[in-house]
Enzyme design. Structure first.
Site, PDB file in Angstrom:
ATOM      1  N   TYR A   9      31.283   3.457  32.082  1.00  0.00           N
ATOM      2  CA  TYR A   9      32.430   4.079  32.740  1.00  0.00           C
ATOM      3  C   TYR A   9      32.321   5.600  32.649  1.00  0.00           C
ATOM      4  CZ  TYR A   9      37.426   5.298  33.400  1.00  0.00           C
ATOM      5  OH  TYR A   9      38.614   5.842  33.813  1.00  0.00           O
ATOM      6  N   LYS A  60      32.069   8.593  35.530  1.00  0.00           N
ATOM      7  CA  LYS A  60      33.053   9.672  35.587  1.00  0.00           C
ATOM      8  C   LYS A  60      32.386  11.042  35.446  1.00  0.00           C
ATOM      9  CE  LYS A  60      36.824   7.302  36.184  1.00  0.00           C
ATOM     10  NZ  LYS A  60      37.692   7.492  37.363  1.00  0.00           N
ATOM     11  N   SER A 112      37.496  11.690  33.767  1.00  0.00           N
ATOM     12  CA  SER A 112      38.000  11.167  32.490  1.00  0.00           C
ATOM     13  C   SER A 112      37.380  11.980  31.367  1.00  0.00           C
ATOM     14  CB  SER A 112      37.598   9.691  32.345  1.00  0.00           C
ATOM     15  OG  SER A 112      37.688   9.263  30.993  1.00  0.00           O
TER      16      SER A 112
END
Length: 257
Positions: free
Chosen positions: A159, A163, A146
């Site tokens: 998050y 990633k 991401s």
């Protein structure tokens, strides 16, 4: 002469494949000739994706799996190999974002969920799948990262951390397995039109600000990520490895003007 993007005869295993980017990757790889093994933790959605692809004339096989369970992942790989005899392409796409806000507010449970689903499951899968690729001296692994992996984030820091781990895992595995002709890369999508991004897509003030920072002035589509995955898995991407390909409409390079 075969197309540079031809995947005929290849078997692709894709996690998180019942909707969004994962389903688009499965559809495009099937369209380019691959047999696809679809995996998702939602059994009904997984079977529906299988039916949809088969109705389009593609060969698809659904194996529901919770990627946070190592035994289920081992069963996923074993059943895929039993059914098709090989896995040529692995796409680790399953991911979650259970926490929003500063990293300090994330609970131990948030950490465990995020790191297990987003990062550890990819390590488990690659450990199981890459050795059989190496036996044939050929294979492609794609880890779905991401743009949160390449910049700081106020609300999805945990998050983003998971990633970023995926992007580094791609680099490490590329170095370890490159001599056996295994290509390992990460793709880092920006804002894409998926269920996962719905809270942002449906918030006008957020979208105005976000698109103002994106030179192409729009969100991307799942197929635009799937196209990159097809390239990386095919002869067109045969000399690309250890990279984190950013596909974000220019968001991360923009000065906001």
């Amino acid at each position: 002469m075969k197309s540079l993007f031809d995947l005929s005869g290849k078997v692709a295993l894709i996690t998180g494949a019942s909707r969004g980017i994962g389903l688009a990757v499965a559809e495009q790889m099937a369209r380019h000739g691959a047999v696809v093994v679809l995996s998702s933790n939602d059994e009904q959605e997984c079977r529906s994706a299988q039916e949809s692809l088969r109705n389009q004339g593609y060969e698809a096989y659904a194996i529901p799996c919770d990627v946070s369970s190592k035994p289920q992942l081992e069963t996923l790989v074993a059943e895929s190999l039993s059914h098709y005899g090989r896995i040529d392409i692995l796409v680790c796409n399953a991911g979650i974002g259970p926490h929003s806000g500063p990293i300090a507010t994330a609970t131990d449970e948030h950490w465990e969920q995020t790191m297990t689903v987003n990062l550890r499951s990819a390590l488990w899968l690659t450990n199981r799948v890459i050795p059989q690729m190496a036996e044939r001296n050929e294979g492609s692994v794609i880890l779905m990262s991401s743009i949160s992996s390449v910049r700081g984030n106020r609300s999805i820091g945990l998050y983003g951390l998971s990633k970023a781990g995926l992007a580094q895992l791609a680099r490490n595995l590329a170095v370890e397995w490159g001599p056996r002709n295994i290509h390992v890369n990460a793709i880092s999508p920006g804002l894409i039109q998926t269920e996962f991004a719905k809270p942002m897509l449906e918030n006008p003030s957020i979208m105005e600000r976000r698109l103002g920072l994106t030179p192409l002035r729009r969100a991307g589509t799942p197929d635009e990520i799937a196209g990159i995955a097809v390239m990386l898995a095919s002869a067109a991407g045969a000399f690309v490895t250890g990279q984190n390909l950013i596909v974000d409409g220019g968001t991360t390079i923009s000065d906001g003007n």
